[in-house]
Scaffold this motif. Structure first.
Motif, PDB file in Angstrom:
ATOM      1  N   UNK A 180      -2.285  33.364 -11.981  1.00  0.00           N
ATOM      2  CA  UNK A 180      -2.662  32.466 -10.891  1.00  0.00           C
ATOM      3  C   UNK A 180      -4.169  32.257 -10.850  1.00  0.00           C
ATOM      4  N   UNK A 181      -4.912  33.355 -10.958  1.00  0.00           N
ATOM      5  CA  UNK A 181      -6.380  33.274 -10.914  1.00  0.00           C
ATOM      6  C   UNK A 181      -6.920  32.373 -12.029  1.00  0.00           C
ATOM      7  N   UNK A 182      -6.445  32.577 -13.229  1.00  0.00           N
ATOM      8  CA  UNK A 182      -6.936  31.795 -14.374  1.00  0.00           C
ATOM      9  C   UNK A 182      -6.595  30.317 -14.206  1.00  0.00           C
ATOM     10  N   UNK A 199      -9.997  24.083 -10.733  1.00  0.00           N
ATOM     11  CA  UNK A 199     -11.067  23.774  -9.795  1.00  0.00           C
ATOM     12  C   UNK A 199     -12.445  24.213 -10.286  1.00  0.00           C
ATOM     13  N   UNK A 200     -12.621  24.222 -11.600  1.00  0.00           N
ATOM     14  CA  UNK A 200     -13.951  24.516 -12.130  1.00  0.00           C
ATOM     15  C   UNK A 200     -14.820  23.272 -11.973  1.00  0.00           C
ATOM     16  N   UNK A 201     -16.127  23.443 -11.946  1.00  0.00           N
ATOM     17  CA  UNK A 201     -17.021  22.282 -11.814  1.00  0.00           C
ATOM     18  C   UNK A 201     -16.854  21.343 -12.995  1.00  0.00           C
ATOM     19  N   UNK A 202     -16.610  21.899 -14.167  1.00  0.00           N
ATOM     20  CA  UNK A 202     -16.421  21.048 -15.351  1.00  0.00           C
ATOM     21  C   UNK A 202     -15.187  20.163 -15.176  1.00  0.00           C
ATOM     22  N   UNK A 203     -14.110  20.735 -14.649  1.00  0.00           N
ATOM     23  CA  UNK A 203     -12.889  19.957 -14.460  1.00  0.00           C
ATOM     24  C   UNK A 203     -13.058  18.919 -13.348  1.00  0.00           C
ATOM     25  N   UNK A 204     -13.696  19.312 -12.248  1.00  0.00           N
ATOM     26  CA  UNK A 204     -13.935  18.366 -11.154  1.00  0.00           C
ATOM     27  C   UNK A 204     -14.800  17.210 -11.640  1.00  0.00           C
ATOM     28  N   UNK A 262       9.998  35.726 -10.731  1.00  0.00           N
ATOM     29  CA  UNK A 262       9.834  34.306 -11.032  1.00  0.00           C
ATOM     30  C   UNK A 262       8.437  33.773 -10.719  1.00  0.00           C
ATOM     31  N   UNK A 263       7.617  34.580 -10.085  1.00  0.00           N
ATOM     32  CA  UNK A 263       6.263  34.140  -9.718  1.00  0.00           C
ATOM     33  C   UNK A 263       5.283  34.479 -10.837  1.00  0.00           C
ATOM     34  N   UNK A 264       4.242  33.672 -10.953  1.00  0.00           N
ATOM     35  CA  UNK A 264       3.184  33.976 -11.903  1.00  0.00           C
ATOM     36  C   UNK A 264       2.468  35.248 -11.464  1.00  0.00           C
TER      37      UNK A 264
END
Length: 136
Positions: free
Chosen positions: A78-80, A86-91, A71-73
């Protein structure tokens, strides 16, 4: 290499160790203190009901059970997801969105609705601050 990251913080504003652990593909079991509850959605982290060893053990057993049931990713998934969250573009995008929201004239109810989406702890604090500033 570990299989589960266990975080036993008693206080925490933003737990970078959890972000790093999930980025490495580890499921996380953590105490639900401070800002930890707002770092990731439920499918990324199992939050213990309190800071007791019994609650943390229960969280570990639930996580192990979810791993065994598939049931876990995956580690890669998870990494992707963390990389995108938390990418700089998203922040930058989220920061600009907050500034835009602050610069527009909205009613008190509209401001409170926006702030409630910020999480169970921060949302309440923002709502109180907005209400006080609106009344002053």
């Amino acid at each position: 290499q570990g299989h589960i990251f266990l975080n036993t913080s008693l206080t925490e504003a933003f737990c970078m160790a959890i972000v790093e652990a999930v980025s490495c593909g580890l499921p996380v079991v953590s105490t639900a203190v401070g800002g930890i509850v707002e770092v990731f959605p439920e499918d990324f982290v199992c939050l213990a009901d309190d800071t007791s060893t019994d609650a943390l053990t229960k969280g570990l057993l639930q996580t192990i059970d979810r791993i065994d049931k598939g049931e876990m990713l995956s580690q890669q998934e998870l990494h992707v997801k963390v990389k995108n969250m938390y990418s700089w573009a998203d922040v930058t995008r989220r920061t600009e969105q907050v500034y835009q929201e602050c610069c527009t004239n909205k009613t008190l109810n509209e401001r409170l609705d926006i702030q409630q989406c910020r999480g169970p702890v921060a949302g309440v604090l923002y709502c109180i601050a907005y209400a006080i500033s609106f009344l002053l």
